[in-house]
Design a protein around this motif. Structure first.
Motif, PDB file in Angstrom:
ATOM      1  N   SER A 151       0.815  -1.216   0.000  1.00  0.00           N
ATOM      2  CA  SER A 151       0.000   0.000   0.000  1.00  0.00           C
ATOM      3  C   SER A 151       0.851   1.269   0.000  1.00  0.00           C
ATOM      4  CB  SER A 151      -0.929   0.017   1.223  1.00  0.00           C
ATOM      5  OG  SER A 151      -0.173  -0.013   2.422  1.00  0.00           O
ATOM      6  N   TYR A 152       2.006   1.190   0.649  1.00  0.00           N
ATOM      7  CA  TYR A 152       2.842   2.395   0.759  1.00  0.00           C
ATOM      8  C   TYR A 152       3.864   2.494  -0.362  1.00  0.00           C
ATOM      9  CZ  TYR A 152       5.289   6.202   3.070  1.00  0.00           C
ATOM     10  OH  TYR A 152       5.830   7.411   3.366  1.00  0.00           O
ATOM     11  N   GLY A 153       4.267   1.357  -0.906  1.00  0.00           N
ATOM     12  CA  GLY A 153       5.242   1.388  -1.980  1.00  0.00           C
ATOM     13  C   GLY A 153       6.669   1.496  -1.461  1.00  0.00           C
ATOM     14  N   ARG A 154       7.587   1.639  -2.395  1.00  0.00           N
ATOM     15  CA  ARG A 154       8.997   1.763  -2.055  1.00  0.00           C
ATOM     16  C   ARG A 154       9.548   3.023  -2.695  1.00  0.00           C
ATOM     17  NH1 ARG A 154      11.995  -3.924  -2.936  1.00  0.00           N
ATOM     18  NH2 ARG A 154      13.555  -2.808  -1.690  1.00  0.00           N
ATOM     19  N   THR A 155      10.385   3.743  -1.972  1.00  0.00           N
ATOM     20  CA  THR A 155      10.947   4.994  -2.452  1.00  0.00           C
ATOM     21  C   THR A 155      12.121   4.719  -3.390  1.00  0.00           C
ATOM     22  OG1 THR A 155      10.322   6.105  -0.407  1.00  0.00           O
ATOM     23  CG2 THR A 155      11.983   7.179  -1.775  1.00  0.00           C
ATOM     24  N   ALA A 156      12.155   5.436  -4.511  1.00  0.00           N
ATOM     25  CA  ALA A 156      13.242   5.312  -5.483  1.00  0.00           C
ATOM     26  C   ALA A 156      13.681   6.697  -5.923  1.00  0.00           C
ATOM     27  CB  ALA A 156      12.817   4.478  -6.684  1.00  0.00           C
ATOM     28  N   LEU A 157      14.919   6.822  -6.332  1.00  0.00           N
ATOM     29  CA  LEU A 157      15.473   8.087  -6.805  1.00  0.00           C
ATOM     30  C   LEU A 157      15.727   7.965  -8.300  1.00  0.00           C
ATOM     31  CD1 LEU A 157      16.655  10.926  -6.314  1.00  0.00           C
ATOM     32  CD2 LEU A 157      18.851   9.808  -5.848  1.00  0.00           C
ATOM     33  N   ALA A 197      24.155  15.242  -1.187  1.00  0.00           N
ATOM     34  CA  ALA A 197      23.342  15.870  -0.140  1.00  0.00           C
ATOM     35  C   ALA A 197      22.413  14.853   0.516  1.00  0.00           C
ATOM     36  CB  ALA A 197      22.542  17.033  -0.728  1.00  0.00           C
ATOM     37  N   LEU A 198      21.799  13.991  -0.279  1.00  0.00           N
ATOM     38  CA  LEU A 198      20.925  12.959   0.294  1.00  0.00           C
ATOM     39  C   LEU A 198      21.707  11.968   1.136  1.00  0.00           C
ATOM     40  CD1 LEU A 198      18.573  12.224  -2.767  1.00  0.00           C
ATOM     41  CD2 LEU A 198      18.002  13.474  -0.686  1.00  0.00           C
ATOM     42  N   HIS A 199      22.909  11.623   0.680  1.00  0.00           N
ATOM     43  CA  HIS A 199      23.731  10.687   1.439  1.00  0.00           C
ATOM     44  C   HIS A 199      24.176  11.286   2.775  1.00  0.00           C
ATOM     45  CE1 HIS A 199      27.473   8.550   2.551  1.00  0.00           C
ATOM     46  NE2 HIS A 199      26.813   7.485   2.138  1.00  0.00           N
ATOM     47  N   ASP A 200      24.532  12.564   2.763  1.00  0.00           N
ATOM     48  CA  ASP A 200      24.966  13.222   4.006  1.00  0.00           C
ATOM     49  C   ASP A 200      23.841  13.271   5.032  1.00  0.00           C
ATOM     50  OD1 ASP A 200      27.423  13.577   2.883  1.00  0.00           O
ATOM     51  OD2 ASP A 200      27.074  15.681   2.280  1.00  0.00           O
ATOM     52  N   GLN A 201      22.588  13.360   4.567  1.00  0.00           N
ATOM     53  CA  GLN A 201      21.446  13.404   5.487  1.00  0.00           C
ATOM     54  C   GLN A 201      20.817  12.034   5.722  1.00  0.00           C
ATOM     55  OE1 GLN A 201      20.623  16.297   7.038  1.00  0.00           O
ATOM     56  NE2 GLN A 201      22.428  17.131   5.965  1.00  0.00           N
ATOM     57  N   ALA A 202      21.492  10.987   5.240  1.00  0.00           N
ATOM     58  CA  ALA A 202      20.993   9.605   5.409  1.00  0.00           C
ATOM     59  C   ALA A 202      19.605   9.443   4.795  1.00  0.00           C
ATOM     60  CB  ALA A 202      20.989   9.204   6.891  1.00  0.00           C
TER      61      ALA A 202
END
Length: 280
Positions: free
Chosen positions: A248-254, A272-277
């Motif tokens: 129902s929620y799915g999976r996040t992808a970039l 930037a995404l990696h630095d903020q985990a």
């Protein structure tokens, strides 16, 4: 057999009338032809018949395909596009240097020249306060999303969390334990519930959005971590819960689109995404 004078006169009259009509139609056609193709197509004193045919073909091609007109339209389109680009750049410069205050312009420059996300976020938050976006974020009511529904669900899960943290629940009542929490999360955890996925929520301010939205998302993440880390549930129960919730929620992808020099921007986004985990 001899014909009477009246018969001969009638035949000559009919012949003269048909010849007159033919000449009139032919004259009208050539007038229309000269108006369409131009008066320089035919000059019987200078051109032969085959020269006339060649000029006719050229003029027909010019009128049918109109290369000069197409070329003029292409030039006009290029000119308008260039004018649009220059106007857009000029508007940005005027907006940042003329219409904005000196303090706002300094904050914009800090955001543009920042080398880390924390520096950019600090300048963006100060700019939101200066431009009044902070008040918009603090106020929950808005027609953009269903804030009442989110507020009710948030209050419900906060009560659930209070029961779990303080142990104020009956062990014999699974609806108030982790089983009840998983049931409520499984039934109500959706990406676009209450209008959370609407782009207008994330384009008004320079950083962040409504505090109610941020608090709701943070609380959902906290509850999911609690389900994953608790010792009161078996591994099989946890695995079944997250597999069902994923449907129902799915999976996040970039997804990073483009190439060439855009790859440099992609590297900055990933860093930037990696630095903020937050890198999926």
């Amino acid at each position: 057999m001899t014909r009477s004078p009246h018969t001969v006169c009638a035949q000559r009259s009919r012949f003269n009338i048909s010849e007159f009509v033919s000449k009139s139609v032919s004259s009208a056609f050539w007038k229309l032809f000269l108006e369409v193709f131009g008066p320089r197509v035919w000059d019987e004193n200078k051109h032969s018949f085959w020269q006339f045919i060649g000029v006719l073909h050229y003029r027909a091609f010019e009128v049918g395909f109109a290369p000069r007109t197409v070329f003029r339209q292409v030039l006009l389109a290029v000119w308008l596009q260039s004018l649009f680009v220059v106007g857009k750049k000029s508007w940005r410069i005027a907006r940042t240097r003329v219409f904005l205050s000196s303090k706002a312009y300094q904050l914009y420059e800090q955001m543009r020249t920042s080398t880390s996300y924390n520096d950019w976020k600090t300048a963006a938050e100060r700019l939101d306060v200066l431009q009044g976006h902070a008040k918009w974020k603090a106020s929950a009511p808005s027609p953009i999303y269903d804030w009442k529904r989110l507020d009710r669900k948030l209050q419900h899960f906060e009560d659930f969390l209070l029961h779990l943290q303080t142990g104020i629940h009956c062990p014999d009542d699974p609806s108030m334990g982790y089983e009840g929490l998983m049931f409520n999360l499984r039934a109500g955890l959706k990406r676009d519930q209450g209008g959370l996925a609407k782009p207008k929520l994330y384009t008004r301010a320079h950083v962040g959005t409504k505090q109610l939205v941020e608090k709701f998302v943070s609380q959902m993440a906290n509850l999911l971590h609690m389900v994953a880390e608790t010792d009161m549930l078996t591994g099989d129960a946890k695995l079944a819960f997250f597999n069902q919730t994923r449907h129902s929620y799915g999976r996040t992808a970039l997804l990073l689109s483009g190439g060439a020099t855009l790859g440099l921007f992609h590297l900055g986004v990933v860093k930037a995404l990696h630095d903020q985990a937050l890198l999926p």
